[in-house]
Design a protein around this motif. Structure first.
Motif, PDB file in Angstrom:
ATOM      1  N   ASP A  50       0.852  -1.183   0.000  1.00 27.19           N
ATOM      2  CA  ASP A  50       0.000   0.000   0.000  1.00 27.19           C
ATOM      3  C   ASP A  50       0.890   1.236   0.000  1.00 27.19           C
ATOM      4  OD1 ASP A  50      -1.892   1.944   0.273  1.00 27.19           O
ATOM      5  OD2 ASP A  50      -2.381   1.495   2.361  1.00 27.19           O
ATOM      6  N   VAL A  51       1.227   1.679  -1.198  1.00 22.93           N
ATOM      7  CA  VAL A  51       2.150   2.805  -1.321  1.00 22.93           C
ATOM      8  C   VAL A  51       1.468   4.147  -1.102  1.00 22.93           C
ATOM      9  CG1 VAL A  51       3.712   1.561  -2.878  1.00 22.93           C
ATOM     10  CG2 VAL A  51       1.790   2.870  -3.823  1.00 22.93           C
ATOM     11  N   LEU A  52       0.138   4.154  -1.117  1.00 19.77           N
ATOM     12  CA  LEU A  52      -0.579   5.412  -0.917  1.00 19.77           C
ATOM     13  C   LEU A  52      -0.792   5.722   0.554  1.00 19.77           C
ATOM     14  CD1 LEU A  52      -3.298   5.245  -3.732  1.00 19.77           C
ATOM     15  CD2 LEU A  52      -1.062   6.343  -3.776  1.00 19.77           C
ATOM     16  N   GLY A  53      -0.707   4.689   1.398  1.00 20.77           N
ATOM     17  CA  GLY A  53      -0.863   4.908   2.828  1.00 20.77           C
ATOM     18  C   GLY A  53      -2.183   5.530   3.209  1.00 20.77           C
ATOM     19  N   GLY A  54      -3.240   5.136   2.520  1.00 24.70           N
ATOM     20  CA  GLY A  54      -4.558   5.675   2.822  1.00 24.70           C
ATOM     21  C   GLY A  54      -4.892   6.947   2.084  1.00 24.70           C
ATOM     22  N   ALA A  55      -3.940   7.519   1.386  1.00 23.84           N
ATOM     23  CA  ALA A  55      -4.202   8.751   0.634  1.00 23.84           C
ATOM     24  C   ALA A  55      -4.928   8.428  -0.673  1.00 23.84           C
ATOM     25  CB  ALA A  55      -2.894   9.480   0.344  1.00 23.84           C
ATOM     26  N   GLN A  82      -4.166  12.984  -4.761  1.00 22.97           N
ATOM     27  CA  GLN A  82      -3.190  13.787  -4.013  1.00 22.97           C
ATOM     28  C   GLN A  82      -1.754  13.579  -4.513  1.00 22.97           C
ATOM     29  OE1 GLN A  82      -5.115  12.037  -0.226  1.00 22.97           O
ATOM     30  NE2 GLN A  82      -4.258  13.975   0.486  1.00 22.97           N
ATOM     31  N   LEU A  83      -1.560  12.657  -5.434  1.00 21.05           N
ATOM     32  CA  LEU A  83      -0.204  12.329  -5.876  1.00 21.05           C
ATOM     33  C   LEU A  83       0.399  13.450  -6.714  1.00 21.05           C
ATOM     34  CD1 LEU A  83      -0.631   8.577  -6.914  1.00 21.05           C
ATOM     35  CD2 LEU A  83       0.603   9.462  -4.920  1.00 21.05           C
ATOM     36  N   ARG A  84       1.637  13.816  -6.376  1.00 23.29           N
ATOM     37  CA  ARG A  84       2.421  14.732  -7.184  1.00 23.29           C
ATOM     38  C   ARG A  84       3.475  13.928  -7.947  1.00 23.29           C
ATOM     39  NH1 ARG A  84       4.598  18.167  -2.333  1.00 23.29           N
ATOM     40  NH2 ARG A  84       4.969  15.985  -1.747  1.00 23.29           N
ATOM     41  N   GLU A  85       4.153  14.578  -8.868  1.00 20.34           N
ATOM     42  CA  GLU A  85       5.163  13.877  -9.668  1.00 20.34           C
ATOM     43  C   GLU A  85       6.275  13.318  -8.787  1.00 20.34           C
ATOM     44  OE1 GLU A  85       6.374  16.720 -12.541  1.00 20.34           O
ATOM     45  OE2 GLU A  85       4.598  16.439 -13.822  1.00 20.34           O
ATOM     46  N   HIS A 110       2.997  -0.312 -17.297  1.00 19.20           N
ATOM     47  CA  HIS A 110       1.883   0.632 -17.290  1.00 19.20           C
ATOM     48  C   HIS A 110       0.666   0.032 -16.584  1.00 19.20           C
ATOM     49  CE1 HIS A 110      -0.301   4.120 -19.179  1.00 19.20           C
ATOM     50  NE2 HIS A 110      -1.333   3.341 -18.884  1.00 19.20           N
ATOM     51  N   GLU A 111       0.344  -1.225 -16.908  1.00 20.90           N
ATOM     52  CA  GLU A 111      -0.804  -1.868 -16.258  1.00 20.90           C
ATOM     53  C   GLU A 111      -0.502  -2.165 -14.787  1.00 20.90           C
ATOM     54  OE1 GLU A 111      -3.351  -1.570 -17.941  1.00 20.90           O
ATOM     55  OE2 GLU A 111      -2.309  -1.159 -19.829  1.00 20.90           O
ATOM     56  N   LEU A 112       0.747  -2.479 -14.478  1.00 16.44           N
ATOM     57  CA  LEU A 112       1.143  -2.644 -13.081  1.00 16.44           C
ATOM     58  C   LEU A 112       0.917  -1.357 -12.306  1.00 16.44           C
ATOM     59  CD1 LEU A 112       2.550  -4.103 -10.705  1.00 16.44           C
ATOM     60  CD2 LEU A 112       4.751  -3.384 -11.694  1.00 16.44           C
ATOM     61  N   ALA A 113       1.216  -0.228 -12.928  1.00 12.47           N
ATOM     62  CA  ALA A 113       1.020   1.070 -12.270  1.00 12.47           C
ATOM     63  C   ALA A 113      -0.451   1.290 -11.917  1.00 12.47           C
ATOM     64  CB  ALA A 113       1.526   2.194 -13.175  1.00 12.47           C
ATOM     65  N   HIS A 114      -1.340   0.893 -12.810  1.00  9.89           N
ATOM     66  CA  HIS A 114      -2.768   0.997 -12.501  1.00  9.89           C
ATOM     67  C   HIS A 114      -3.123   0.129 -11.302  1.00  9.89           C
ATOM     68  CE1 HIS A 114      -4.205   3.597 -15.595  1.00  9.89           C
ATOM     69  NE2 HIS A 114      -3.854   2.810 -16.607  1.00  9.89           N
ATOM     70  N   ALA A 115      -2.572  -1.093 -11.264  1.00 12.44           N
ATOM     71  CA  ALA A 115      -2.872  -1.999 -10.151  1.00 12.44           C
ATOM     72  C   ALA A 115      -2.389  -1.418  -8.827  1.00 12.44           C
ATOM     73  CB  ALA A 115      -2.227  -3.365 -10.401  1.00 12.44           C
ATOM     74  N   VAL A 116      -1.266  -0.713  -8.863  1.00 14.16           N
ATOM     75  CA  VAL A 116      -0.680  -0.157  -7.647  1.00 14.16           C
ATOM     76  C   VAL A 116      -1.396   1.119  -7.201  1.00 14.16           C
ATOM     77  CG1 VAL A 116       1.403   0.914  -6.688  1.00 14.16           C
ATOM     78  CG2 VAL A 116       1.588  -1.171  -8.065  1.00 14.16           C
ATOM     79  N   LEU A 117      -1.635   2.032  -8.141  1.00 13.93           N
ATOM     80  CA  LEU A 117      -2.121   3.360  -7.792  1.00 13.93           C
ATOM     81  C   LEU A 117      -3.641   3.488  -7.782  1.00 13.93           C
ATOM     82  CD1 LEU A 117       0.296   5.644  -9.874  1.00 13.93           C
ATOM     83  CD2 LEU A 117       0.513   4.979  -7.462  1.00 13.93           C
ATOM     84  N   HIS A 118      -4.322   2.702  -8.602  1.00 14.29           N
ATOM     85  CA  HIS A 118      -5.722   2.997  -8.882  1.00 14.29           C
ATOM     86  C   HIS A 118      -6.687   1.885  -8.514  1.00 14.29           C
ATOM     87  CE1 HIS A 118      -3.466   5.521 -12.038  1.00 14.29           C
ATOM     88  NE2 HIS A 118      -3.791   6.318 -11.024  1.00 14.29           N
ATOM     89  N   LYS A 119      -6.318   1.098  -7.524  1.00 14.15           N
ATOM     90  CA  LYS A 119      -7.163  -0.025  -7.099  1.00 14.15           C
ATOM     91  C   LYS A 119      -8.553   0.451  -6.686  1.00 14.15           C
ATOM     92  CE  LYS A 119      -7.472  -3.655  -3.586  1.00 14.15           C
ATOM     93  NZ  LYS A 119      -6.792  -4.309  -2.422  1.00 14.15           N
ATOM     94  N   ASN A 120      -8.634   1.576  -6.021  1.00 10.29           N
ATOM     95  CA  ASN A 120      -9.907   2.037  -5.470  1.00 10.29           C
ATOM     96  C   ASN A 120     -10.582   3.111  -6.316  1.00 10.29           C
ATOM     97  OD1 ASN A 120      -9.732   0.359  -3.130  1.00 10.29           O
ATOM     98  ND2 ASN A 120      -8.221   1.782  -2.284  1.00 10.29           N
ATOM     99  N   GLU A 146      -5.676  12.236 -16.524  1.00  6.38           N
ATOM    100  CA  GLU A 146      -4.842  12.332 -15.325  1.00  6.38           C
ATOM    101  C   GLU A 146      -4.434  10.950 -14.822  1.00  6.38           C
ATOM    102  OE1 GLU A 146      -4.932  14.260 -10.807  1.00  6.38           O
ATOM    103  OE2 GLU A 146      -6.656  14.486 -12.146  1.00  6.38           O
ATOM    104  N   ILE A 147      -5.359  10.017 -14.828  1.00 11.60           N
ATOM    105  CA  ILE A 147      -5.069   8.655 -14.366  1.00 11.60           C
ATOM    106  C   ILE A 147      -4.064   7.972 -15.290  1.00 11.60           C
ATOM    107  CG2 ILE A 147      -6.098   6.363 -14.096  1.00 11.60           C
ATOM    108  CD1 ILE A 147      -8.606   7.766 -13.006  1.00 11.60           C
ATOM    109  N   GLU A 148      -4.241   8.164 -16.591  1.00 10.90           N
ATOM    110  CA  GLU A 148      -3.311   7.573 -17.549  1.00 10.90           C
ATOM    111  C   GLU A 148      -1.926   8.212 -17.433  1.00 10.90           C
ATOM    112  OE1 GLU A 148      -3.519   4.998 -20.130  1.00 10.90           O
ATOM    113  OE2 GLU A 148      -4.861   4.533 -18.471  1.00 10.90           O
TER     114      GLU A 148
END
Length: 398
Positions: free
Chosen positions: A122-127, A131-134, A212-222, A234-236
């Protein structure tokens, strides 16, 4: 009076039509030699096809009759795809239907085998992803590399990594170069599934598609389906930034760039195994290449004809996914299920569909299963002719 088939699931007909790229209800009606209004009413659930019509549907669409009697295997999570302006609705529906089938195959096989547990931190830590910046994405890329033990050098083959961390990967020919990959979290398994295209594929392109698809799995699960549609760009952009940062980490890759030229990027491609175009984008994102210089590089890139294929693209073999293929081979070789059982009891799509999505060789279901046999001893060497005991001989002393 003919009675419609009880338990018919209209969504399955829509799914099968999409999977076969039958664009309109009228086209399907012509194949079935029925009125187009009948197909329309079947898909709306107003009426159900009778037994004869159901058999005709199964034949034309290449599935078993039972396919239309099982619930559609759909997820309430969005399917992340690169929805380009040139991508047709038919192509996207085809891709989504194939993803449903991939998840159905995976779910069925998990009654018999245990796939690796999902190991995505969980790299977002509940965020929220909003809220993600570059800088956050750059840090996440390095964190993921450390967590999975990838190091800070070239990544290596992305597909075995995806399967090692519990992601189910399938591949299929999309029939168009406009579709690269698709990612979706399965609701029933709480597991990400990734579907990758095989069309005009090269190893560097497969690397970026997988990352790229791994990034979706990590960042955009919810992320909800509504959020995805409303914030697609923005998501892409986030997924591409994380994929690039994962394949070309900021702590190492930029320090190997000796000059901002295509020849330099070609040299780096041999080591990092990412495309020249992706390198230009990466260095532009890191503000190492001014935008006007990047524009000139893209123009020169296009003038060389590299949009149709870069140098070294075919230098490295593409590794097919193994998890589904190995699971099916294990189930059959251990005698838990025969190939015939799998097709007649477990799966409702065709053998070719399962082989395609599971990276099995074409015709695998037609191959005879191995039998355990014993070598027959000839009469002249039988135990009765040789005697039941042996004689111990001693070597002479020197």
């Amino acid at each position: 009076m003919r009675v419609g088939t009880f338990g018919f699931v209209p969504a399955r007909l829509q799914e099968a039509r999409a999977a076969r790229r039958i664009k309109t209800q009228k086209q399907l009606a012509e194949l079935l030699q029925v009125a187009s209004s009948s197909v329309s009413r079947w898909e709306k659930g107003e009426i159900a096809p009778d037994a004869d019509a159901l058999s005709a549907l199964a034949h034309v669409l290449g599935v078993r009759r039972e396919y239309f009697l099982r619930p559609a295997f759909e997820s309430d999570r969005p399917m992340f795809h690169r929805q380009l302006t040139s991508t047709s609705v038919q192509d996207l529906r085809y891709q989504s239907a194939q993803m449903n089938w991939l998840q159905e195959i995976s779910s069925t096989l998990q009654h018999y085998v245990d796939f690796p547990e999902v190991d995505i931190p969980d790299v977002l830590g509940g965020a929220s992803w909003r809220q993600l910046r570059e800088d956050d994405i750059e840090s996440i890329a390095l964190e993921l590399r450390r967590y999975w033990g990838v190091g800070e050098g070239p990544c290596g083959d992305i597909v075995p990594l995806l399967e090692r961390i519990g992601i189910i990967v399938g591949t299929i020919e999309m029939g168009t170069s406009r579709l690269d990959g698709l990612c979706s979290w399965s609701s029933s398994e709480v597991r990400p599934h990734i579907l990758l295209a095989t069309d005009k594929m090269s190893f560097p392109r497969r690397q970026m598609d997988g990352a790229h698809e791994l990034a979706h799995a990590v960042l955009h699960k919810n992320v909800s389906a509504e959020d995805f549609e409303e914030n697609l760009k923005e998501i892409e952009d986030q997924a591409f930034r994380l994929a690039s940062a994962f394949l070309m980490p900021s702590t190492t890759y930029p320090y190997e760039v000796n000059s901002l030229s295509l020849s330099s990027f070609l040299y780096l491609k041999e080591r990092w195994r990412v495309s020249i175009k992706a390198q230009i984008r990466r260095l532009t994102d890191l503000e190492m290449i001014p935008k006007d210089h990047a524009t000139n590089l893209y123009k020169l890139y296009s003038a060389k004809g590299w949009n149709r294929g870069e140098p070294l693209d075919q230098e490295w073999a593409i590794t097919p996914p193994r998890a589904l293929k190995d699971a099916l081979n294990l189930i059959v070789s251990s005698g838990v299920r025969t190939k015939k059982d799998l097709l007649s009891l477990e799966f409702t799509m065709s053998a070719a569909d399962i082989e395609n999505l599971s990276s099995l060789p074409s015709g695998w279901f037609l191959q005879r299963e191995g039998e355990i046999v014993q070598l027959r001893t000839s009469d002249s060497r039988s135990p009765s002719r040789l005697g039941s005991t042996g004689e111990v001989l001693q070597f002479p002393r020197r």
